[in-house]
Write a protein that holds these residues in place. Structure first.
Motif, mmCIF file in Angstrom:
data_model
loop_
_atom_site.group_PDB
_atom_site.id
_atom_site.type_symbol
_atom_site.label_atom_id
_atom_site.label_comp_id
_atom_site.label_asym_id
_atom_site.label_seq_id
_atom_site.Cartn_x
_atom_site.Cartn_y
_atom_site.Cartn_z
ATOM 1 N N ARG A 218 36.625 49.282 46.592
ATOM 2 C CA ARG A 218 37.155 47.915 46.510
ATOM 3 C C ARG A 218 36.749 47.111 47.747
ATOM 4 N NH1 ARG A 218 42.145 49.113 45.763
ATOM 5 N NH2 ARG A 218 42.103 48.984 43.485
ATOM 6 N N ALA A 219 36.837 47.740 48.920
ATOM 7 C CA ALA A 219 36.486 47.043 50.163
ATOM 8 C C ALA A 219 34.984 46.790 50.273
ATOM 9 C CB ALA A 219 36.964 47.850 51.370
ATOM 10 N N ARG A 220 34.189 47.425 49.432
ATOM 11 C CA ARG A 220 32.738 47.233 49.458
ATOM 12 C C ARG A 220 32.278 46.221 48.417
ATOM 13 N NH1 ARG A 220 30.364 50.770 52.705
ATOM 14 N NH2 ARG A 220 31.589 52.571 53.392
ATOM 15 N N GLY A 221 33.234 45.487 47.842
ATOM 16 C CA GLY A 221 32.862 44.426 46.925
ATOM 17 C C GLY A 221 32.721 44.837 45.477
ATOM 18 N N PHE A 222 33.301 45.967 45.092
ATOM 19 C CA PHE A 222 33.275 46.391 43.697
ATOM 20 C C PHE A 222 34.579 45.974 43.020
ATOM 21 C CE2 PHE A 222 29.850 48.893 45.291
ATOM 22 C CZ PHE A 222 29.050 49.187 44.205
ATOM 23 N N VAL A 223 34.468 45.538 41.777
ATOM 24 C CA VAL A 223 35.641 45.081 41.043
ATOM 25 C C VAL A 223 35.600 45.640 39.626
ATOM 26 C CG1 VAL A 223 34.481 42.936 40.339
ATOM 27 C CG2 VAL A 223 36.988 43.049 40.356
ATOM 28 N N ARG A 224 36.771 45.991 39.112
ATOM 29 C CA ARG A 224 36.883 46.509 37.752
ATOM 30 C C ARG A 224 36.854 45.330 36.786
ATOM 31 N NH1 ARG A 224 39.149 51.620 36.712
ATOM 32 N NH2 ARG A 224 38.783 52.223 34.548
ATOM 33 N N ILE A 225 35.879 45.303 35.882
ATOM 34 C CA ILE A 225 35.806 44.221 34.907
ATOM 35 C C ILE A 225 36.207 44.683 33.520
ATOM 36 C CG2 ILE A 225 33.967 43.098 36.228
ATOM 37 C CD1 ILE A 225 32.043 43.978 33.945
ATOM 38 N N HIS A 226 36.331 45.986 33.354
ATOM 39 C CA HIS A 226 36.652 46.565 32.046
ATOM 40 C C HIS A 226 37.087 47.989 32.314
ATOM 41 C CE1 HIS A 226 35.869 48.151 27.947
ATOM 42 N NE2 HIS A 226 36.041 46.904 27.549
ATOM 43 N N ARG A 227 37.786 48.596 31.374
ATOM 44 C CA ARG A 227 38.204 49.987 31.597
ATOM 45 C C ARG A 227 37.001 50.914 31.740
ATOM 46 N NH1 ARG A 227 37.872 52.941 26.881
ATOM 47 N NH2 ARG A 227 37.567 51.756 24.965
ATOM 48 N N ARG A 228 35.827 50.470 31.271
ATOM 49 C CA ARG A 228 34.633 51.318 31.343
ATOM 50 C C ARG A 228 33.689 50.964 32.479
ATOM 51 N NH1 ARG A 228 31.076 52.375 26.424
ATOM 52 N NH2 ARG A 228 30.320 53.852 27.975
ATOM 53 N N HIS A 229 33.899 49.801 33.138
ATOM 54 C CA HIS A 229 32.905 49.349 34.103
ATOM 55 C C HIS A 229 33.509 48.882 35.420
ATOM 56 C CE1 HIS A 229 30.449 48.729 30.291
ATOM 57 N NE2 HIS A 229 29.759 49.593 31.004
ATOM 58 N N LEU A 230 32.893 49.324 36.496
ATOM 59 C CA LEU A 230 33.191 48.893 37.852
ATOM 60 C C LEU A 230 31.903 48.281 38.402
ATOM 61 C CD1 LEU A 230 35.269 49.027 40.276
ATOM 62 C CD2 LEU A 230 34.085 51.132 40.942
ATOM 63 N N VAL A 231 31.953 47.017 38.824
ATOM 64 C CA VAL A 231 30.734 46.275 39.120
ATOM 65 C C VAL A 231 30.730 45.767 40.558
ATOM 66 C CG1 VAL A 231 29.353 44.242 38.480
ATOM 67 C CG2 VAL A 231 30.497 45.573 36.713
ATOM 68 N N SER A 232 29.547 45.798 41.172
ATOM 69 C CA SER A 232 29.357 45.177 42.474
ATOM 70 C C SER A 232 29.272 43.664 42.277
ATOM 71 C CB SER A 232 28.064 45.696 43.119
ATOM 72 O OG SER A 232 27.686 44.881 44.201
ATOM 73 N N LEU A 233 30.170 42.921 42.935
ATOM 74 C CA LEU A 233 30.175 41.465 42.779
ATOM 75 C C LEU A 233 28.823 40.860 43.134
ATOM 76 C CD1 LEU A 233 33.643 40.366 44.216
ATOM 77 C CD2 LEU A 233 32.864 40.142 41.857
ATOM 78 N N ALA A 234 28.188 41.405 44.172
ATOM 79 C CA ALA A 234 26.909 40.867 44.626
ATOM 80 C C ALA A 234 25.796 41.079 43.603
ATOM 81 C CB ALA A 234 26.523 41.499 45.955
ATOM 82 N N SER A 235 26.018 41.963 42.632
ATOM 83 C CA SER A 235 24.973 42.268 41.647
ATOM 84 C C SER A 235 25.122 41.473 40.360
ATOM 85 C CB SER A 235 24.989 43.772 41.319
ATOM 86 O OG SER A 235 24.735 44.541 42.465
#
Length: 289
Positions: A218-235
């Motif tokens: 979480r502190a590295r800029g990753f956010v959960r967008i779905h129960r199946r996916h965790l995404v890097s905001l910068a990407s």
């Protein structure tokens, strides 16, 4: 006599395979499961049993094409066992034979399965089992609930280098590589595992649930967008709303954003953009309204 575990997500195919196995005189015990994660759970239990226990497993018969973890994924995980069972692939796909034997499979059987070919594979396994040296006294089993980044080191020893905090340990061609987290664009849940997708298009399967990665990154800029996916905001290259459904484009992948995560994701991206504008203005000596 052989103790066999068969893994196939198609129930009729699994039942036929178990019928043939139990009819072979070399097989003392044969069980079957429809999911790779359940197979890994049973394998973990088997490794904790006494060497001659009925719950032990000498050979795993794996289908290749299964949802979630494929048979090849399971074979790669088994390579981390200190004393892994033998592997025989039973599949309708011809294309993966080279990969299978690179993973040290004993045999590669094509469906529809012939009794004679299965018998030959069991003969080979029997010879290998009879020649196998005794298992070591101390073993560590990578299981479906193991949440460490390491793939195979005894829990009570300190062997091998520690995983750097900005990296994650992944298996690559039989060795462990420390993959920079900055190279990861998103992670996809696959049962108790996560598949990491990188900027250069490669993927890596690790034994860490997505929920734990969410906490760690979480502190590295990753956010959960779905129960199946965790995404890097910068990407995230683009957010799109179409007919009430939000999607995020990450490179060539288009990922669905769940309704419960949509507002948070949009707010984070807007805040990130504002922070970037503010930083740029300060650097140029401008004024931010």
């Amino acid at each position: 006599m052989l103790r066999v575990l068969a893994v196939d997500d198609e129930e009729p195919a699994l039942e036929e395979l178990l019928y043939l196995l139990r009819a072979d005189a070399r097989v003392g015990h044969a069980s079957g499961v429809l999911e790779a994660t359940e197979a890994l759970r049973l394998l973990g239990q088997a490794m904790d049993c006494a060497p001659e226990s009925e719950e032990g497993i000498d050979v795993v018969l794996l289908d290749v094409g299964m949802p979630g973890l494929s048979g090849l994924d399971v074979a790669r995980l088994l390579a981390g066992f200190s004393s892994p069972p033998h592997i025989v692939f039973v599949t309708a796909h011809e294309d993966f034979a080279v990969q299978a034997f690179e993973l040290h499979a004993v045999d590669y059987l094509l469906k529809p399965l012939r009794k004679e070919r299965l018998a030959e594979a069991l003969r080979r396994v029997t010879e290998l089992v009879e020649r196998r040296p005794p298992a070591p006294a101390v073993r560590h089993v990578p299981s479906a609930t193991d949440t460490s980044d390491r793939w195979s080191a005894p829990e009570d020893t300190d062997t091998g280098p520690p995983v750097p905090s900005d990296r994650v340990a992944v298996e690559l061609a039989g060795s462990t590589r420390f993959l920079p987290i900055a190279e990861i664009t998103f992670a996809e849940a696959q049962g108790d595992y996560a598949r990491l997708h990188t900027r250069n298009g490669t993927t890596h399967l690790i034994r860490i649930p997505l929920s734990q990665l969410e906490e760690r990154w979480r502190a590295r800029g990753f956010v959960r967008i779905h129960r199946r996916h965790l995404v890097s905001l910068a990407s995230i290259d683009e957010l799109r709303l179409d007919a009430g459904i939000m999607t995020a484009r990450v490179g060539a992948s288009v990922l669905t954003v769940s309704r419960r995560n949509a507002r948070e994701l949009r707010d984070l991206l807007v805040r990130q953009a504002r922070d970037g504008q503010s930083t740029g203005s300060r650097r140029s000596g401008g004024h931010v309204p």
